[in-house]
Design an enzyme around this catalytic site. Structure first.
Site, mmCIF file in Angstrom:
data_model
loop_
_atom_site.group_PDB
_atom_site.id
_atom_site.type_symbol
_atom_site.label_atom_id
_atom_site.label_comp_id
_atom_site.label_asym_id
_atom_site.label_seq_id
_atom_site.Cartn_x
_atom_site.Cartn_y
_atom_site.Cartn_z
ATOM 1 N N ASN A 75 25.589 13.665 33.156
ATOM 2 C CA ASN A 75 26.808 14.041 32.456
ATOM 3 C C ASN A 75 27.864 14.439 33.477
ATOM 4 O O ASN A 75 27.651 14.365 34.690
ATOM 5 C CB ASN A 75 26.535 15.226 31.514
ATOM 6 C CG ASN A 75 26.454 14.814 30.066
ATOM 7 O OD1 ASN A 75 27.292 14.062 29.570
ATOM 8 N ND2 ASN A 75 25.437 15.291 29.364
ATOM 9 N N ASP B 190 28.338 19.521 30.481
ATOM 10 C CA ASP B 190 28.388 18.275 29.710
ATOM 11 C C ASP B 190 29.603 17.465 30.130
ATOM 12 O O ASP B 190 29.802 17.212 31.304
ATOM 13 C CB ASP B 190 28.387 18.601 28.214
ATOM 14 C CG ASP B 190 27.742 17.502 27.383
ATOM 15 O OD1 ASP B 190 28.400 16.475 27.143
ATOM 16 O OD2 ASP B 190 26.581 17.670 26.965
#
Length: 213
Positions: A122, A174
């Site tokens: 990510n 993320d």
């Protein structure tokens, strides 16, 4: 929406949302000069032409041979030269399988994995000059952000260097982006926060958002 699997479009002027249904999970997308989308999905990377919702037309650009069953693409980003980079992961995060890798698509086709050993890749982003690439692993057992030197001419990634350990911060790393000052913004997934780091890896601010993810 990866598990939808949908692509959504929001008209910012009138707040109208359109939705297209895709035949595979969609990990990430990018725009082309033609106004179509590049989508990294399950079996490969596709060009997607959006017609009247919910109809989307797909053309396979490059297929991928995964090293493990039940894998898909996850997060991705274009570098400043227009190469499209995306990471792969085992869909079942409970397996904590480090079978994920980073692949790159350009006019020569798909190459990779150029980097390996990721559970949930990510947080990909590039510095304003393109010479630094950022990458994270958001799996609960990792929660690390790394930086790499990046050769803008060749698209080669330098060695992985530890940058930010998010185990001690709220949320898992993320999706991410870099601003004009070279600072790195990343979602604190599960914590309802977005963090901003200096190029040196110092936490500058955390912004609360009204959702956990």
């Amino acid at each position: 929406d990866i598990e939808g699997p949908f692509i959504h479009r929001l008209n910012w002027g009138n707040r109208h949302q359109s939705t297209w249904t895709l035949p595979e999970r969609v990990g990430c997308i990018a725009m082309t000069e033609r106004g179509t989308l590049i989508a990294a999905m399950e079996t490969g990377i596709f060009e997607v032409t959006l017609s009247d919702p919910p109809v989307a037309h797909l053309s396979l650009l490059a297929s991928v041979t995964h090293p493990h069953p039940s894998m898909r693409f996850n997060d991705g980003r274009c570098d400043h030269q227009g190469r499209f980079w995306a990471g792969t992961m085992v869909r079942d995060m409970g397996l904590a399988s480090p079978a994920g890798g980073i692949y790159g698509l350009d006019e020569s086709g798909l190459r990779g994995p150029v980097l390996e050993g990721y559970i949930t890749p990510n947080g990909m982003a590039f510095s304003p000059d393109g010479a630094t690439a950022y990458l994270s692993d958001s799996h609960p057992s990792r929660q690390q952000i790394w930086k790499h030197t990046f050769d803008t001419a060749t698209g080669n990634w330098g060695p992985q260097a530890a940058w930010v350990d998010m185990q001690a911060l709220p949320g898992r790393p993320d999706g991410a982006a870099v601003d004009a000052e070279g600072c790195y913004w990343i979602c604190g997934n599960d914590a309802g926060q977005i963090h901003r780091f200096s190029p040196e890896g110092t936490l500058l601010q955390s912004v609360a958002v009204p959702v956990s993810k």
